[in-house]
Design an enzyme around this catalytic site. Structure first.
Site, PDB file in Angstrom:
ATOM      1  N   ASP A   1      -3.511   2.199  -4.818  1.00  4.85           N
ATOM      2  CA  ASP A   1      -2.172   2.091  -4.221  1.00  4.85           C
ATOM      3  C   ASP A   1      -1.598   0.668  -4.383  1.00  4.85           C
ATOM      4  O   ASP A   1      -2.362  -0.301  -4.417  1.00  4.85           O
ATOM      5  CB  ASP A   1      -2.198   2.508  -2.731  1.00  4.85           C
ATOM      6  CG  ASP A   1      -3.168   1.709  -1.878  1.00  4.85           C
ATOM      7  OD1 ASP A   1      -4.334   1.557  -2.274  1.00  4.85           O
ATOM      8  OD2 ASP A   1      -2.735   1.210  -0.823  1.00  4.85           O
TER       9      ASP A   1
ATOM     10  N   GLU B   1       2.446  -0.876   4.625  1.00  4.60           N
ATOM     11  CA  GLU B   1       2.102   0.489   4.228  1.00  4.60           C
ATOM     12  C   GLU B   1       3.401   1.250   3.962  1.00  4.60           C
ATOM     13  O   GLU B   1       4.284   1.295   4.824  1.00  4.60           O
ATOM     14  CB  GLU B   1       1.311   1.207   5.332  1.00  4.60           C
ATOM     15  CG  GLU B   1      -0.140   0.772   5.444  1.00  4.60           C
ATOM     16  CD  GLU B   1      -1.072   1.453   4.429  1.00  4.60           C
ATOM     17  OE1 GLU B   1      -0.574   2.240   3.597  1.00  4.60           O
ATOM     18  OE2 GLU B   1      -2.278   1.167   4.477  1.00  4.60           O
TER      19      GLU B   1
ATOM     20  N   THR C   1       0.431   5.109   1.922  1.00  4.17           N
ATOM     21  CA  THR C   1      -0.426   5.684   2.957  1.00  4.17           C
ATOM     22  C   THR C   1      -1.262   6.841   2.409  1.00  4.17           C
ATOM     23  O   THR C   1      -2.367   7.087   2.901  1.00  4.17           O
ATOM     24  CB  THR C   1       0.401   6.216   4.148  1.00  4.17           C
ATOM     25  OG1 THR C   1       1.276   7.251   3.675  1.00  4.17           O
ATOM     26  CG2 THR C   1       1.215   5.097   4.794  1.00  4.17           C
TER      27      THR C   1
ATOM     28  N   HIS D   1       0.838  -1.200   0.000  1.00  5.19           N
ATOM     29  CA  HIS D   1       0.000   0.000   0.000  1.00  5.19           C
ATOM     30  C   HIS D   1       0.876   1.255   0.000  1.00  5.19           C
ATOM     31  O   HIS D   1       2.025   1.202   0.431  1.00  5.19           O
ATOM     32  CB  HIS D   1      -0.825   0.090   1.301  1.00  5.19           C
ATOM     33  CG  HIS D   1      -1.642  -1.093   1.623  1.00  5.19           C
ATOM     34  ND1 HIS D   1      -2.997  -1.147   1.400  1.00  5.19           N
ATOM     35  CD2 HIS D   1      -1.318  -2.282   2.206  1.00  5.19           C
ATOM     36  CE1 HIS D   1      -3.480  -2.305   1.822  1.00  5.19           C
ATOM     37  NE2 HIS D   1      -2.479  -3.015   2.313  1.00  5.19           N
TER      38      HIS D   1
ATOM     39  N   HIS E   1      -2.778  -3.226  -3.207  1.00 10.14           N
ATOM     40  CA  HIS E   1      -4.168  -2.963  -2.826  1.00 10.14           C
ATOM     41  C   HIS E   1      -5.002  -2.744  -4.092  1.00 10.14           C
ATOM     42  O   HIS E   1      -6.182  -3.082  -4.147  1.00 10.14           O
ATOM     43  CB  HIS E   1      -4.209  -1.728  -1.915  1.00 10.14           C
ATOM     44  CG  HIS E   1      -5.329  -1.728  -0.937  1.00 10.14           C
ATOM     45  ND1 HIS E   1      -5.573  -0.671  -0.096  1.00 10.14           N
ATOM     46  CD2 HIS E   1      -6.296  -2.647  -0.655  1.00 10.14           C
ATOM     47  CE1 HIS E   1      -6.641  -0.954   0.647  1.00 10.14           C
ATOM     48  NE2 HIS E   1      -7.089  -2.134   0.325  1.00 10.14           N
TER      49      HIS E   1
HETATM   50 ZN   LIG Z   1      -4.086   0.493   0.629  1.00  9.49          ZN
END
Ligand SMILES: [Zn+2]
Length: 257
Positions: A161, A103, A42, A40, A151
């Site tokens: 992302d 993340e 952020t 991901h 993601h």
């Molecule tokens: Zn994400």
């Protein structure tokens, strides 16, 4: 007080009566509960990224800062982090239960001076840290290259992302993700230029690749969005969601039996 000690001994004896567990034998058939690794960005500056991921109703196992590069573990790997949300890949859903989430701190998509959306670059040192972390996690859990995902793969209608500036090719060069052979892509492209596949073909292949996509037979909004996410990953120079010949060739190579 004279009766207290015998009572205590009785209680302890009852405790001992619970079954003793012999852990000296092991089953051959087993693997890690962690089957997927999800990346991901952020979409927030550093302070907010850390605050959201430690205090809100979302989390990830790891958070990788951009500058200075720092790696934080916020959730133990044997616990579930709440990073995937409603998600699906190859028919498997609820991916929080079977994944590790990383993340990467990055501002993500922001409006440029001309109003067009631009994506922030990832500093090379941050990517080095992500690659090293992915290597460790994949080795620890035996995660397959086709299950190291963004993601944007598992929730394409909600998420983009880690976005088009994330260097997936670098992970491919490290053997961490599945990647289409460029020679095969080049070889197949002319046939798709001569005879562009229809929407049903794209939808069937995108589904075979892993996306949850309805077979409507039309280049609808869902198909355009998913094609755009697919292009961000494999052909980030152009991710307009149009079903061009190069995208078809990449998809064909990735999903060839
Ligand atoms: Zn994400």
């Amino acid at each position: 007080m004279r009766f207290a000690l015998p009572c205590l001994l009785l209680l302890l004896a009852a405790g001992c009566a619970r079954p003793a567990i012999d852990a000296s034998r092991h089953a051959k058939s087993q693997d890690s509960r962690v089957q997927f690794l999800i990346l991901h960005f952020t979409g927030e500056p550093w302070d907010r990224s850390m605050k959201i991921l430690t205090e809100d109703n979302v989390s990830a196992h790891y958070l990788v800062r951009d500058s200075p590069v720092e790696v934080y573990r916020l959730v133990d790997e044997d616990r579930r982090a709440w990073h995937a949300g409603a998600s699906s890949w190859k028919g498997q859903t609820q991916l929080n239960a079977a994944s590790i989430g990383i993340e990467i701190q990055n501002l993500g998509d922001v409006a440029g001076p001309d109003g067009k959306v631009v994506y922030h670059a990832y500093p090379p040192e941050q990517i080095d840290a992500v690659v090293a972390l992915v290597k460790q996690i994949v080795a620890r859990h035996g995660i397959r290259p086709d299950r190291v995902l963004g993601h944007s793969d598992i929730a394409p209608m909600r998420k983009v992302d880690p976005g088009p500036t994330f260097p997936w090719k670098r992970l491919a060069d490290e053997g961490l993700i599945t990647w289409p052979d460029p020679a095969k892509v080049a070889a197949r492209k002319p046939a798709f230029e001569a005879a562009p596949p229809d929407a049903a073909w794209f939808q069937e292949r995108l589904a075979r690749h892993g996306f949850e996509i309805p077979a409507t037979g039309r280049f609808d909004a869902v198909t355009t969005r998913i094609l755009g996410n697919f292009q961000m990953k494999y052909r980030p120079a152009v991710y307009d969601g149009r079903p061009d010949a190069e995208t078809a060739a990449i998809l064909d190579v990735l999903t060839a039996p």
